[in-house]
Scaffold this motif. Structure first.
Motif, mmCIF file in Angstrom:
data_model
loop_
_atom_site.group_PDB
_atom_site.id
_atom_site.type_symbol
_atom_site.label_atom_id
_atom_site.label_comp_id
_atom_site.label_asym_id
_atom_site.label_seq_id
_atom_site.Cartn_x
_atom_site.Cartn_y
_atom_site.Cartn_z
ATOM 1 N N THR A 44 18.116 -4.542 10.059
ATOM 2 C CA THR A 44 17.488 -3.804 8.962
ATOM 3 C C THR A 44 18.553 -2.988 8.243
ATOM 4 O OG1 THR A 44 15.477 -3.604 10.291
ATOM 5 C CG2 THR A 44 15.635 -2.227 8.332
ATOM 6 N N PRO A 45 18.955 -3.288 7.034
ATOM 7 C CA PRO A 45 18.536 -4.508 6.341
ATOM 8 C C PRO A 45 19.177 -5.743 6.965
ATOM 9 C CG PRO A 45 20.272 -3.420 5.134
ATOM 10 C CD PRO A 45 19.927 -2.500 6.280
ATOM 11 N N GLY A 46 18.679 -6.901 6.624
ATOM 12 C CA GLY A 46 19.177 -8.132 7.222
ATOM 13 C C GLY A 46 20.635 -8.373 6.901
ATOM 14 N N THR A 47 21.315 -9.040 7.822
ATOM 15 C CA THR A 47 22.694 -9.432 7.560
ATOM 16 C C THR A 47 22.710 -10.508 6.481
ATOM 17 O OG1 THR A 47 22.584 -11.075 9.336
ATOM 18 C CG2 THR A 47 23.460 -8.906 9.893
ATOM 19 N N GLU A 48 23.894 -10.852 6.029
ATOM 20 C CA GLU A 48 24.003 -11.873 4.992
ATOM 21 C C GLU A 48 23.382 -13.186 5.467
ATOM 22 O OE1 GLU A 48 27.874 -11.846 2.746
ATOM 23 O OE2 GLU A 48 28.407 -10.461 4.341
ATOM 24 N N THR A 49 22.914 -13.959 4.514
ATOM 25 C CA THR A 49 22.244 -15.208 4.879
ATOM 26 C C THR A 49 23.247 -16.259 5.337
ATOM 27 O OG1 THR A 49 22.355 -16.139 2.648
ATOM 28 C CG2 THR A 49 20.433 -14.756 3.186
ATOM 29 N N GLN A 53 28.107 -19.622 4.655
ATOM 30 C CA GLN A 53 28.520 -21.026 4.582
ATOM 31 C C GLN A 53 29.299 -21.286 3.291
ATOM 32 O OE1 GLN A 53 25.187 -23.659 4.156
ATOM 33 N NE2 GLN A 53 26.255 -25.417 5.065
ATOM 34 N N LYS A 54 28.807 -20.756 2.182
ATOM 35 C CA LYS A 54 29.479 -20.958 0.899
ATOM 36 C C LYS A 54 30.817 -20.221 0.853
ATOM 37 C CE LYS A 54 28.634 -20.876 -4.088
ATOM 38 N NZ LYS A 54 27.639 -20.586 -5.157
ATOM 39 N N SER A 55 30.877 -19.021 1.428
ATOM 40 C CA SER A 55 32.142 -18.278 1.477
ATOM 41 C C SER A 55 33.186 -19.025 2.297
ATOM 42 C CB SER A 55 31.905 -16.883 2.070
ATOM 43 O OG SER A 55 31.087 -16.100 1.227
ATOM 44 N N VAL A 56 32.738 -19.615 3.414
ATOM 45 C CA VAL A 56 33.655 -20.379 4.264
ATOM 46 C C VAL A 56 34.195 -21.584 3.496
ATOM 47 C CG1 VAL A 56 33.808 -21.826 6.324
ATOM 48 C CG2 VAL A 56 32.626 -19.623 6.434
ATOM 49 N N ALA A 57 33.320 -22.305 2.809
ATOM 50 C CA ALA A 57 33.763 -23.453 2.016
ATOM 51 C C ALA A 57 34.693 -23.004 0.885
ATOM 52 C CB ALA A 57 32.556 -24.199 1.449
ATOM 53 N N GLY A 58 34.441 -21.812 0.347
ATOM 54 C CA GLY A 58 35.308 -21.283 -0.698
ATOM 55 C C GLY A 58 36.704 -20.962 -0.197
ATOM 56 N N TYR A 59 36.830 -20.693 1.101
ATOM 57 C CA TYR A 59 38.153 -20.399 1.680
ATOM 58 C C TYR A 59 39.094 -21.587 1.520
ATOM 59 C CZ TYR A 59 41.641 -18.981 5.161
ATOM 60 O OH TYR A 59 42.824 -18.646 5.807
ATOM 61 N N VAL A 60 38.524 -22.782 1.543
ATOM 62 C CA VAL A 60 39.349 -23.983 1.347
ATOM 63 C C VAL A 60 39.193 -24.518 -0.082
ATOM 64 C CG1 VAL A 60 39.335 -24.588 3.788
ATOM 65 C CG2 VAL A 60 37.545 -25.500 2.295
ATOM 66 N N LEU A 61 38.644 -23.668 -0.961
ATOM 67 C CA LEU A 61 38.541 -23.951 -2.406
ATOM 68 C C LEU A 61 37.614 -25.118 -2.726
ATOM 69 C CD1 LEU A 61 42.293 -23.461 -3.424
ATOM 70 C CD2 LEU A 61 40.465 -21.753 -3.275
ATOM 71 N N MET A 62 36.593 -25.307 -1.875
ATOM 72 C CA MET A 62 35.605 -26.354 -2.137
ATOM 73 C C MET A 62 34.196 -25.821 -1.850
ATOM 74 S SD MET A 62 37.441 -29.906 -0.826
ATOM 75 C CE MET A 62 38.223 -29.251 0.659
ATOM 76 N N PRO A 63 33.755 -24.775 -2.564
ATOM 77 C CA PRO A 63 32.499 -24.094 -2.226
ATOM 78 C C PRO A 63 31.232 -24.885 -2.511
ATOM 79 C CG PRO A 63 33.403 -23.230 -4.265
ATOM 80 C CD PRO A 63 34.452 -24.145 -3.696
ATOM 81 N N THR A 64 31.340 -25.993 -3.239
ATOM 82 C CA THR A 64 30.137 -26.779 -3.559
ATOM 83 C C THR A 64 30.160 -28.176 -2.958
ATOM 84 O OG1 THR A 64 31.125 -27.544 -5.646
ATOM 85 C CG2 THR A 64 29.805 -25.522 -5.727
ATOM 86 N N GLY A 95 18.689 -20.006 3.780
ATOM 87 C CA GLY A 95 18.210 -18.718 3.292
ATOM 88 C C GLY A 95 17.897 -17.715 4.372
ATOM 89 N N THR A 96 18.045 -18.109 5.636
ATOM 90 C CA THR A 96 17.724 -17.203 6.733
ATOM 91 C C THR A 96 18.902 -16.290 7.047
ATOM 92 O OG1 THR A 96 18.451 -18.839 8.362
ATOM 93 C CG2 THR A 96 16.122 -18.827 7.780
ATOM 94 N N SER A 97 18.595 -15.061 7.477
ATOM 95 C CA SER A 97 19.649 -14.137 7.896
ATOM 96 C C SER A 97 20.229 -14.594 9.229
ATOM 97 C CB SER A 97 19.098 -12.720 8.037
ATOM 98 O OG SER A 97 18.680 -12.206 6.799
#
Length: 221
Positions: A9-14, A19-30, A164-166
């Motif tokens: 409370t409040p919920g942690t990041e979803t 997942q998207k931030s991790v993919a962005g680390y290798v410059l391929m977020p999508t 979408g889940t925390s």
């Protein structure tokens, strides 16, 4: 008799945001393949966290005893025992059952079906059965004096079920999960970035352990 347990409370990041931030680390977020790899990395990091009983994973089940019933269903995946309080009719703690590992429990208490006064308990592979077992089936006279109890135990972190889940962790654990997943993903898509991510994850994991150990110094009986 209530004991507080951690809730987000409040919920942690979803899960999807990490997942998207991790993919962005290798410059391929999508990229779908990279996003799937990031999800695997997050799950592997959760696996490592589940090798330890964390203070923030303390939970409990209130159990109502039934005559001749020695197995009781748990609501969470069991990791490690804390204590099992037995209550009187006023829901006041009278005594505790002692925990035994399953192998020892079976050797020393092979007649769980016999009625008697429970003194010990154990859990067999909670991933499959989700049950706590008493060494004796409570008799009607025992239940008349001790109708219920509270089992406190350390549970396991659950895998996220949807983007979408925390995440099932407090906010201070998110940095470790993300860094560990970044290392896992970079190992496959940007090898030169992997080592730095793994080093960050080890630092964050160490900080979690230190913080958890400090919490145990103020533990209660």
């Amino acid at each position: 008799m209530s004991e507080s347990t951690w809730s987000s409370t409040p919920g942690t990041e979803t899960f999807g945001a990490i997942q998207k931030s991790v993919a962005g680390y290798v410059l391929m977020p999508t990229d779908e393949e990279v996003l799937d790899c990031a999800a695997q990395g997050i799950r592997r990091a959760i696996d490592r966290l589940n090798t330890r009983p964390w203070n923030w994973l303390l939970t409990y089940d209130d159990i109502t005893f039934v005559v001749s019933q020695y197995d009781y269903v748990l609501t969470s995946w069991f990791k490690s025992a804390r204590n099992f309080e037995i209550w009187n009719t006023s829901e006041q703690s009278e005594f505790r059952l002692m925990y035994k590992p399953w192998g020892t429990f079976v050797k020393e208490h092979s007649d769980q079906g016999a009625q008697g006064d429970p003194e010990y308990y154990s859990v067999l592979n909670s991933n499959a059965t989700g049950m706590v077992t008493l060494n004796a089936a409570p008799s009607s006279s025992w239940i008349a004096a001790h109708p219920s109890g509270r089992l406190l135990y350390y549970r396991k972190i659950q895998y996220p079920s949807a983007t979408g889940t925390s995440l099932d962790v407090p906010s201070e654990a998110v940095a470790y999960l993300q860094a560990a997943a970044e290392g896992y993903t970079a190992d496959r898509y940007a090898v030169t970035k992997a080592q730095a991510a793994y080093q960050r994850s080890e630092r964050f994991h160490h900080e979690l352990v230190v913080d958890d150990a400090h919490g145990q110094q103020n533990d209660w009986e």
